[in-house]
Design a protein around this motif. Structure first.
Motif, mmCIF file in Angstrom:
data_model
loop_
_atom_site.group_PDB
_atom_site.id
_atom_site.type_symbol
_atom_site.label_atom_id
_atom_site.label_comp_id
_atom_site.label_asym_id
_atom_site.label_seq_id
_atom_site.Cartn_x
_atom_site.Cartn_y
_atom_site.Cartn_z
ATOM 1 N N GLU A 111 0.833 -1.199 0.000
ATOM 2 C CA GLU A 111 0.000 0.000 0.000
ATOM 3 C C GLU A 111 0.872 1.254 0.000
ATOM 4 O OE1 GLU A 111 -3.360 1.940 2.955
ATOM 5 O OE2 GLU A 111 -3.229 -0.242 2.777
ATOM 6 N N ASN A 112 1.931 1.255 0.819
ATOM 7 C CA ASN A 112 2.837 2.401 0.861
ATOM 8 C C ASN A 112 3.586 2.592 -0.455
ATOM 9 O OD1 ASN A 112 3.699 1.702 4.322
ATOM 10 N ND2 ASN A 112 2.075 2.978 3.490
ATOM 11 N N LEU A 113 3.864 1.498 -1.146
ATOM 12 C CA LEU A 113 4.584 1.572 -2.418
ATOM 13 C C LEU A 113 3.690 1.921 -3.598
ATOM 14 C CD1 LEU A 113 6.935 -1.533 -2.013
ATOM 15 C CD2 LEU A 113 7.553 0.878 -1.777
ATOM 16 N N GLY A 114 2.384 1.993 -3.364
ATOM 17 C CA GLY A 114 1.451 2.350 -4.426
ATOM 18 C C GLY A 114 0.953 1.178 -5.249
ATOM 19 N N LEU A 115 1.361 -0.053 -4.895
ATOM 20 C CA LEU A 115 0.929 -1.224 -5.669
ATOM 21 C C LEU A 115 -0.540 -1.543 -5.426
ATOM 22 C CD1 LEU A 115 4.036 -3.543 -5.089
ATOM 23 C CD2 LEU A 115 3.555 -2.029 -7.024
ATOM 24 N N GLU A 373 18.860 3.566 -0.608
ATOM 25 C CA GLU A 373 19.341 3.618 -1.992
ATOM 26 C C GLU A 373 18.308 3.023 -2.940
ATOM 27 O OE1 GLU A 373 22.538 1.067 -4.617
ATOM 28 O OE2 GLU A 373 23.066 1.548 -2.557
ATOM 29 N N ASN A 374 17.716 1.907 -2.548
ATOM 30 C CA ASN A 374 16.741 1.218 -3.389
ATOM 31 C C ASN A 374 15.494 2.057 -3.615
ATOM 32 O OD1 ASN A 374 15.700 -0.933 -4.861
ATOM 33 N ND2 ASN A 374 14.838 -1.945 -3.057
ATOM 34 N N ARG A 375 15.165 2.898 -2.640
ATOM 35 C CA ARG A 375 13.983 3.759 -2.757
ATOM 36 C C ARG A 375 14.300 5.091 -3.434
ATOM 37 N NH1 ARG A 375 12.622 2.727 3.593
ATOM 38 N NH2 ARG A 375 11.911 0.560 3.410
ATOM 39 N N SER A 379 19.591 9.556 -4.188
ATOM 40 C CA SER A 379 20.064 9.934 -5.524
ATOM 41 C C SER A 379 20.511 11.381 -5.585
ATOM 42 C CB SER A 379 18.961 9.687 -6.560
ATOM 43 O OG SER A 379 18.610 8.322 -6.589
ATOM 44 N N GLN A 380 19.717 12.280 -5.025
ATOM 45 C CA GLN A 380 20.076 13.695 -5.074
ATOM 46 C C GLN A 380 21.316 13.986 -4.234
ATOM 47 O OE1 GLN A 380 16.689 16.053 -4.034
ATOM 48 N NE2 GLN A 380 15.430 15.333 -5.735
ATOM 49 N N VAL A 534 21.602 0.694 -7.138
ATOM 50 C CA VAL A 534 20.451 -0.183 -7.373
ATOM 51 C C VAL A 534 19.222 0.577 -6.897
ATOM 52 C CG1 VAL A 534 19.380 -2.400 -6.882
ATOM 53 C CG2 VAL A 534 21.874 -2.215 -7.010
ATOM 54 N N GLU A 535 18.401 1.013 -7.834
ATOM 55 C CA GLU A 535 17.240 1.828 -7.477
ATOM 56 C C GLU A 535 15.974 1.195 -8.025
ATOM 57 O OE1 GLU A 535 18.038 5.698 -9.008
ATOM 58 O OE2 GLU A 535 19.350 6.228 -7.342
#
Length: 537
Positions: A111-115, A373-375, A379-380, A534-535
Motif C-alpha cells: 500500500e505504501n509503495l502504491g501497488l 538507496e533502493n527507494r 540519488s540527489q 540499485v534503485e
C-alpha cells in the motif's frame, strides 16, 4: 459486503503463483526444523538421558526459556514429552515472526509503495488484498502443520502418537495464524509498514517476556496470554486441544477487527498519525551523520529498550535458581561435580541468546543504507559533493556503536538485575557479566562485516546475513541437545568463541575474528565505491 472482497480469489491464485518459491522455503524449512530432530532426541533419551534432561529443565531459568511441562516426575518423562517441551515454543515463535513479515509485506508495505492502488483500479474490492493474503497464510500454515505431523509420525516412535503429532503441527500452524492476525491489525493502526512490522514483533516479544514470568510463578496466569495457547497444548502428554480452540477464536477476532479498521480508514493512512516534524530542520541534518541518526533513531531506540527489557527479564530469574538448587538433590549432585555454579552455567547459555539478538541491530542499520538507496532517497545526495565513502563509513560507524551499546545494555541489565535478585548469594559481579557479554563483541562485528560485504558486492543478498545469523544461533542453542558433530558446530561463528565465565578468555580468537570482521568491512567499502546504484529493484 461482497463488493469489498470482490476478486479476492483471483488475487489469492496470483499470490500463490508469485510466492511459490518463498512458500516452499517457508514450509519445508520450518517444517523440517520443527519435526526432523526426533532421531537426535532419541539419542539423548538413551540411558538416564530422559530423567537427567527432565531435572535440568525444571530449572526456573530453563522454564523461562522453553516453558513448563505437565509431567511431574522424571520417570514419566517420555521422548514425546521432551520433544514438545524443548521445541514447541521456539518453533511457534518462528512461525509467528515469519507470518508477521509476510502479512505486513503483502498488505501495508504494498500500500505504501502504491501497488495496492494499481490493483484497486481494476474490478477488485478494497479489502480483497487483505483477504487474499490471509487466505494464503492459512493455506501455508495448513500445509506446514500437515508436513510437521507427517514427518514426526514417519519416525515410528512409540511415545510420539498420531494425535500428539497432529496437535504439535497444528499448534505451530496456529501460531503462524496468531502472528498473521496481530500483523494485520497493526497494519491498519500504524502509519507505515515499518511501524506495523516493529509494533507486531514488539507485541510478540512482550508476550514472550510476560509468559516467562507467569510460567515460573503461576502457569494458570499464562492462560490470558495468547502466546500461551500455542505451546501449552502439551502434545504427547495431555493432548489438550482447548488452547488451540482459544487461539483459533482469537485469530478470527483479530482478522474481523482488522477488516473493520481497514474499511473505515483512508488508503495510505493509519489510525496513529505520523508525528509532525519541526517547522525548521535542525542544523545536525546538514551532516551525513546527523541525517543517518535521524533516519535510524526510531529503530535504534526500540531495539536498545528491548535489550534492557530482555536483560531485566532474564536477570530476575536468577533469584529463583538458588531456591531450585537447594530443593533438588539431583541437580545439587550435578553441580557438585562441576566447577561452575548454576548462575555461571546459565549466564554462559543465556549470553549466546542475547548476543544473537544484539547482532540483529547492526545488520538492520547496515541494510538500511541499501534500503534508502533502493527507494531512490539518496540519488540527489549522491549528485552533490557528498561521497559514497561518507555514507558507507557513517553507516558502519553507527552499526558498530549500536552493537557495542547493545552489548553494554543487555549484559549490564542482566547482571544488575541478577545481582539484585540473588543478593548475598551471588557468586558473580557486574564485571563478570560485562566480560561475558563483551567477549562476544567479535561475533557482533563479524555479522556487521558480513552485512557490509553484502552491501558492497551483492546488496540483493543482504537478507542472507539474517539467515546465517539464525543458522548460527540454532546451532549454538540446540547443538548440545542434538549432539551435533563438531565440524558442523564450527560453521557457526559463535562456536569459536569461549563462553565466559564457563571457559577462559581466548585473546587469539578474539583478535582473529575482529581482524577478519574489519577486513570484510574494508572489502565491502571497495565494492560499494565501485558498483552501480540499485534503485527501484
Amino acid at each position: 459486503m461482497k463488493e469489498k472482497f470482490a476478486g479476492w480469489n483471483i488475487l489469492f491464485l496470483l499470490y500463490l503463483k508469485r510466492d511459490w518459491k518463498k512458500m516452499m522455503i517457508w514450509i519445508v524449512g520450518l517444517g523440517l526444523f520443527s519435526a526432523a530432530y526426533v532421531p537426535a532426541f532419541e539419542e539423548i533419551a538413551k540411558g538416564q538421558g530422559l530423567s537427567g534432561m527432565y531435572e535440568t529443565l525444571q530449572n526456573p531459568a530453563m522454564i523461562a526459556m522453553v516453558g513448563p511441562t505437565p509431567v511431574e516426575t522424571g520417570a514419566e518423562y517420555t521422548l514425546g514429552a521432551m520433544y514438545s517441551h524443548e521445541m514447541l515454543l521456539f518453533c511457534g515463535l518462528f512461525a509467528m515472526v515469519i507470518a508477521v513479515l509476510h502479512v505486513v509485506s503483502h498488505t501495508r508495505k504494498e500500500e505504501n509503495l502504491g501497488l495496492t492502488e494499481i490493483i484497486r483500479s481494476f474490478q477488485i474490492g478494497r479489502q480483497a488484498n487483505s483477504l487474499a493474503t490471509m487466505m494464503e497464510v492459512v493455506f501455508i500454515n495448513v500445509l506446514l502443520a500437515l508436513l510437521i505431523s507427517g514427518v514426526m509420525i514417519s519416525f515410528g516412535v512409540d511415545t510420539i502418537s498420531v494425535e500428539g503429532a497432529f496437535l504439535f503441527g497444528a499448534s505451530i500452524g496456529m501460531a503462524g495464524m496468531l502472528g498473521a492476525g496481530i500483523a494485520l491489525v497493526m497494519a491498519q493502526i500504524m502509519p507505515a509498514s515499518s511501524g506495523a512490522t516493529g509494533s507486531a514483533l514488539g507485541i510478540i516479544g512482550l508476550l514472550y517476556i510476560i509468559r516467562a514470568g507467569t510460567d515460573i510463578s503461576n502457569v494458570d496466569l499464562s492462560m490470558i496470554n495468547p502466546l500461551r495457547w500455542t505451546y501449552l497444548t502439551y502434545p504427547f502428554t495431555e493432548n489438550n486441544w482447548m488452547p488451540f480452540i482459544f487461539a483459533l477464536i482469537f485469530s478470527l477476532v483479530m482478522v474481523v477487527l482488522a477488516f473493520a479498521l481497514e474499511g473505515a480508514r483512508d488508503m495510505g493512512a493509519g489510525y496513529l498519525p505520523e508525528r509532525e516534524g519541526r517547522e525548521r530542520a535542525r542544523k545536525s541534518l546538514l551532516s551525513v551523520r546527523g541525517l543517518f541518526i535521524k533516519i535510524n533513531k526510531g529503530v535504534m531506540i526500540s531495539w536498545l529498550v528491548a535489550f534492557v527489557m530482555i536483560g531485566a527479564a532474564y536477570g530476575s530469574i536468577y533469584g529463583d535458581m538458588q531456591t531450585f538448587l537447594e530443593s533438588n538433590e539431583i541437580v545439587q549432585q550435578m553441580f557438585a561435580n562441576s566447577e561452575a555454579s548454576i548462575e555461571e552455567s546459565f549466564t554462559g547459555t543465556i549470553m549466546v541468546v542475547m548476543i544473537g539478538l544484539v547482532s540483529i541491530l547492526p545488520i538492520v542499520l547496515v541494510n538500511k543504507l541499501f534500503a534508502e538507496e533502493n527507494r531512490s532517497h539518496l540519488s540527489q545526495l549522491y549528485a552533490t559533493r557528498v561521497t559514497r565513502s561518507q555514507f558507507y563509513w557513517t553507516s558502519i560507524g553507527l552499526a558498530t556503536f549500536a552493537g557495542v551499546t547493545g552489548i553494554l545494555l543487555a549484559a549490564g541489565t542482566l547482571g544488575g538485575t541478577a545481582i539484585t535478585a540473588m543478593g548475598d548469594q551471588s557468586a558473580m559481579g557486574i564485571l563478570d557479566f560485562l566480560a561475558a557479554g563483551f567477549n562476544f563483541l567479535p561475533a557482533v562485528l563479524f555479522f556487521t562485516g558480513l552485512a557490509a560485504l553484502a552491501l558492497g558486492w551483492a546488496p540483493k543478498l543482504s537478507k542472507a546475513v539474517y539467515v546465517y545469523l539464525a543458522y548460527s544461533f540454532l546451532l549454538n542453542y540446540f547443538g548440545g541437545i542434538a549432539d551435533l558433530p563438531e565440524w558442523l558446530l564450527n560453521t557457526a561463528i559463535q562456536s569459536w568463541i569461549p563462553r565466559i565465565p564457563l571457559e577462559d578468555f581466548d585473546l587469539l580468537i578474539f583478535v582473529t575474528i575482529t581482524v577478519i570482521s574489519i577486513a570484510m568491512i574494508v572489502i565491502g567499502h571497495l565494492g560499494y565505491n565501485r558498483r552501480d546504484l540499485v534503485e527501484g529493484a
